[in-house]
Design an enzyme around this catalytic site. Sequence first.
Site, PDB file in Angstrom:
ATOM      1  N   THR A 154       0.829  -1.208   0.000  1.00  0.00           N
ATOM      2  CA  THR A 154       0.000   0.000   0.000  1.00  0.00           C
ATOM      3  C   THR A 154       0.863   1.258   0.000  1.00  0.00           C
ATOM      4  O   THR A 154       1.717   1.435   0.852  1.00  0.00           O
ATOM      5  CB  THR A 154      -0.920   0.018   1.233  1.00  0.00           C
ATOM      6  N   ASP A 190       4.585  -9.100   4.846  1.00  0.00           N
ATOM      7  CA  ASP A 190       5.164  -9.845   3.728  1.00  0.00           C
ATOM      8  C   ASP A 190       6.593  -9.386   3.447  1.00  0.00           C
ATOM      9  O   ASP A 190       6.857  -8.198   3.300  1.00  0.00           O
ATOM     10  CB  ASP A 190       4.302  -9.637   2.481  1.00  0.00           C
ATOM     11  N   HIS A 230       2.615  -5.414  -4.433  1.00  0.00           N
ATOM     12  CA  HIS A 230       1.336  -6.123  -4.383  1.00  0.00           C
ATOM     13  C   HIS A 230       0.351  -5.449  -5.333  1.00  0.00           C
ATOM     14  O   HIS A 230      -0.015  -4.291  -5.156  1.00  0.00           O
ATOM     15  CB  HIS A 230       0.760  -6.095  -2.967  1.00  0.00           C
ATOM     16  N   MET A 269       1.130  -2.562   4.013  1.00  0.00           N
ATOM     17  CA  MET A 269       0.426  -3.165   5.141  1.00  0.00           C
ATOM     18  C   MET A 269       0.853  -4.618   5.305  1.00  0.00           C
ATOM     19  O   MET A 269       1.081  -5.329   4.330  1.00  0.00           O
ATOM     20  CB  MET A 269      -1.089  -3.117   4.890  1.00  0.00           C
TER      21      MET A 269
END
Length: 366
Positions: free
Chosen positions: A181, A302, A206, A299
């Site tokens: 994010t 990972d 992501h 966020m």
Amino acid sequence: MNSKTRVIVVDDSALVRSLLSEIINRQTDMECIGTANDPLIAREMIREMNPDVITLDVEMPRMDGIDFLGRLMRLRPMPVLMISTLTERGAEVTMKALELGAVDFVAKPRVGVANGLSDLASEIVDKIRVAAVARVHRTLAAAPAPTGGPAARPSQTPPASQAPLLGRLSTEKIIAIGASTGGTEAIREVLTHLPADCPAIVITQHMPPGFTTSFAARLNSLCQIKVKEAEDGERILPGHAYIAPGGKHFSINRSGANYVAVIDDAAPVNRHKPSVEVLFRSVAACAGRNAVGVMLTGMGADGAVAMREMKLAGSYNYVQDEASCIVFGMPREAIAHGAADEVLPLTQIAPALLTRLRTGNAHHRI
């Protein structure tokens, strides 16, 4: 402290407004406090109701969602989650929305909207929760994106005294970047300040299928290095940055003295696909002391464990600091796992990378 996240839904489709309202109101920690079918109505609702988050469609009557977002982020910055149609144009517009300051986006289907949004319910509410805690900053008017023709190169060219200094580096050097994010603009900030003869860069951001092609194309139009979506089996070359394709894992392997891209369709890792963990773990195994790691805003956790593996294998790792992150989840976890060598504001990461690569001390720790 138990107050709910207050959301306004802005979409010209009555069906979508109804579905999103229902999805939001099913959650115990959020509520839809209003809906608007165009941005002018939304503007008045925002003034009167002061929501925590708004969801925003792109194509609406009276004012385009992107125009509205640009005005909103200049005059009254707040967390915005884009609800974008999964089309080629939708992907390009979504990249523009993220550039203007939207926290994130959800790709809605072109057909079967009711079932499609229901299937996306958990993603929608998760991203609203993230948006509610994101740091949103006032933005200046953005320069128009290049259109057509050869890729434009930015004005951030390093001074002549610096530009050629990376040319003699071993082609085995590699930079690995992970983000989620807020990462699209953070990656842009880093890459646009790197010279054309930079070592190869591999990136996992992501992002779902259909959007990484536009993301890579936009970066390529702004950077001195060549930026592209990674393809299975291709050689990883200096002066290039490779973006993990949306919905696929990206890792690297060795072929003699060269690095080679590996794209696969394995199960999600840490709930993500592509996963930063997958990329960083392969970099730890294949590059070790020749690698430099960078963890940017995002966020969750990972990539934190694998970034520690990179450090143990000899890489030097930079982590974005809390104040400059949109969301401090992934950087915080990397720090907590002992993976960070330096924690820096976003604007200092590219200069630090260049200094370390120019002085050739990527193997030495202070």
